[in-house]
Design an enzyme around this catalytic site. Structure first.
Site, short mmCIF file in Angstrom:
data_model
loop_
_atom_site.label_atom_id
_atom_site.label_comp_id
_atom_site.label_asym_id
_atom_site.label_seq_id
_atom_site.Cartn_x
_atom_site.Cartn_y
_atom_site.Cartn_z
N ARG A 139 -4.66 0.66 -7.24
CA ARG A 139 -3.68 1.31 -6.42
C ARG A 139 -2.83 2.23 -7.34
O ARG A 139 -2.28 3.05 -6.77
CB ARG A 139 -2.54 0.12 -6.20
CG ARG A 139 -2.90 -0.82 -5.12
CD ARG A 139 -1.78 -1.76 -4.53
NE ARG A 139 -2.06 -3.01 -4.13
CZ ARG A 139 -2.40 -3.03 -2.60
NH1 ARG A 139 -2.29 -2.00 -1.96
NH2 ARG A 139 -2.66 -4.42 -2.16
N GLY A 166 0.65 -1.17 0.13
CA GLY A 166 0.17 0.03 0.10
C GLY A 166 0.79 1.16 0.03
O GLY A 166 0.26 2.38 -0.55
N ASP A 190 -6.03 2.56 10.30
CA ASP A 190 -7.55 2.56 10.29
C ASP A 190 -7.65 2.14 11.72
O ASP A 190 -7.92 3.03 12.73
CB ASP A 190 -7.90 1.45 9.11
CG ASP A 190 -9.56 1.32 9.18
OD1 ASP A 190 -10.26 2.36 9.42
OD2 ASP A 190 -9.82 0.07 8.90
N GLU A 246 3.57 3.79 6.27
CA GLU A 246 2.28 3.12 6.22
C GLU A 246 1.35 3.85 4.92
O GLU A 246 1.33 5.15 4.97
CB GLU A 246 1.46 2.85 7.36
CG GLU A 246 1.74 1.45 8.09
CD GLU A 246 1.11 0.52 7.48
OE1 GLU A 246 0.78 0.66 6.03
OE2 GLU A 246 0.69 -0.56 7.86
N ASP A 247 0.52 3.32 4.56
CA ASP A 247 -0.37 3.73 3.76
C ASP A 247 -1.57 4.39 4.40
O ASP A 247 -2.15 5.60 4.32
CB ASP A 247 -0.98 2.94 2.60
CG ASP A 247 -1.69 1.47 2.99
OD1 ASP A 247 -1.43 1.30 4.28
OD2 ASP A 247 -2.23 0.72 2.35
P1 IMP Z 1 -5.68 -1.38 10.36
O1 IMP Z 1 -6.92 -1.59 10.42
O2 IMP Z 1 -5.18 0.02 10.92
O3 IMP Z 1 -5.12 -2.50 10.95
O4 IMP Z 1 -5.43 -1.27 8.85
C1 IMP Z 1 -4.75 -2.17 8.17
C2 IMP Z 1 -4.97 -2.29 6.66
O5 IMP Z 1 -6.33 -2.06 6.28
C3 IMP Z 1 -4.25 -1.04 5.80
O6 IMP Z 1 -2.82 -1.20 5.96
C4 IMP Z 1 -4.74 -1.22 4.71
O7 IMP Z 1 -4.22 -2.01 3.87
C5 IMP Z 1 -6.28 -1.50 5.01
N1 IMP Z 1 -7.18 -0.55 4.94
C6 IMP Z 1 -7.91 0.31 5.82
N2 IMP Z 1 -8.61 1.06 5.57
C7 IMP Z 1 -8.61 1.03 4.29
C8 IMP Z 1 -9.38 1.78 3.03
O8 IMP Z 1 -10.26 2.43 3.24
N3 IMP Z 1 -9.04 1.42 1.91
C9 IMP Z 1 -8.25 0.20 1.39
N4 IMP Z 1 -7.53 -0.20 2.53
C10 IMP Z 1 -7.73 -0.04 3.73
MG MG Z 2 -1.59 -1.76 4.14
#
Ligand code: IMP
Ligand code: MG
Length: 178
Positions: free
Chosen positions: A168, A48, A106, A102-103
């Site tokens: 992407r 990402g 969330d 990080e991208d």
């Molecule tokens: P986490 O919930 O913070 O662990 O996020 C985990 C991963 O979920 C991120 O690194 C992204 O790859 C993916 N992700 C979270 N939100 C989005 C979104 O809105 N679009 C696309 N990927 C997402």
């Molecule tokens: Mg990711």
């Protein structure tokens, strides 16, 4: 309004390329100021963060290294039991200043896991730079140090972020149409 269809879903323009680039320049300036003399090693989390890492690094002017890792997930019986492992780290980061790229942050589960695993290598300090942050989705006690853009809880694609592997390559960020 610009729109795209990816697989079975429609998305509308949310953050244009110029806004993304301006925000990235802003955090690059913060990093240049804060980490001067630290010779940091940037660790970009694939897939990402590839566009973010590329554009950010063009504006980082302090001496630094960059490397790339990916995260492997092994499914447990429940999703909370999923084991995640960092793959591809060849550099010795002991006593180094590390900047995770990080991208998106969330729920924060991924970042928490990354911080725990990188800490085992005994770096001097770990900073986190993320392109996007969804503050209202955060469930873990982690906080990125550098955030290019805060966004609401919508699902978004583009500029490195995907929907089922696609999207992407888009230079703008799109959000799902309700
Ligand atoms: P986490 O919930 O913070 O662990 O996020 C985990 C991963 O979920 C991120 O690194 C992204 O790859 C993916 N992700 C979270 N939100 C989005 C979104 O809105 N679009 C696309 N990927 C997402
Ligand atoms: Mg990711």
């Amino acid at each position: 309004m610009k729109q795209v269809r990816i697989l079975d879903k429609d998305f509308e323009l949310f953050i244009d390329a110029d806004t993304i680039q301006a925000s990235i320049k802003g955090i690059a300036a913060d990093i240049n100021r804060d980490l001067e003399g630290e010779k940091p090693i940037f660790i970009a989390i694939l897939n990402g963060s590839f566009m973010f890492a590329g554009d950010l690094m063009k504006h980082v002017t302090i001496p630094c290294e960059i490397t790339f890792v990916r995260i492997a997930s092994y499914r447990g019986m429940k999703s909370t039991e999923d084991v995640k492992e960092i793959l591809g780290l060849r550099e010795d980061i002991k006593d180094r200043t590390v900047v995770i790229l990080e991208d998106i942050v969330d729920t924060g589960f991924t970042l928490e896991m990354l911080l725990n695993q990188f800490k085992e290598y005994e770096p001097k300090k770990i900073k986190v730079a993320t392109l996007l942050f969804k503050p209202k989705a955060l469930k873990r006690d982690v906080k990125p140090d550098y955030v290019a853009l805060d966004i609401p809880n919508d699902f978004i694609v583009g500029y490195g972020l995907d929907y089922d592997g696609y999207g992407r390559n888009l230079e703008d960020i799109y959000k799902i149409k309700q």
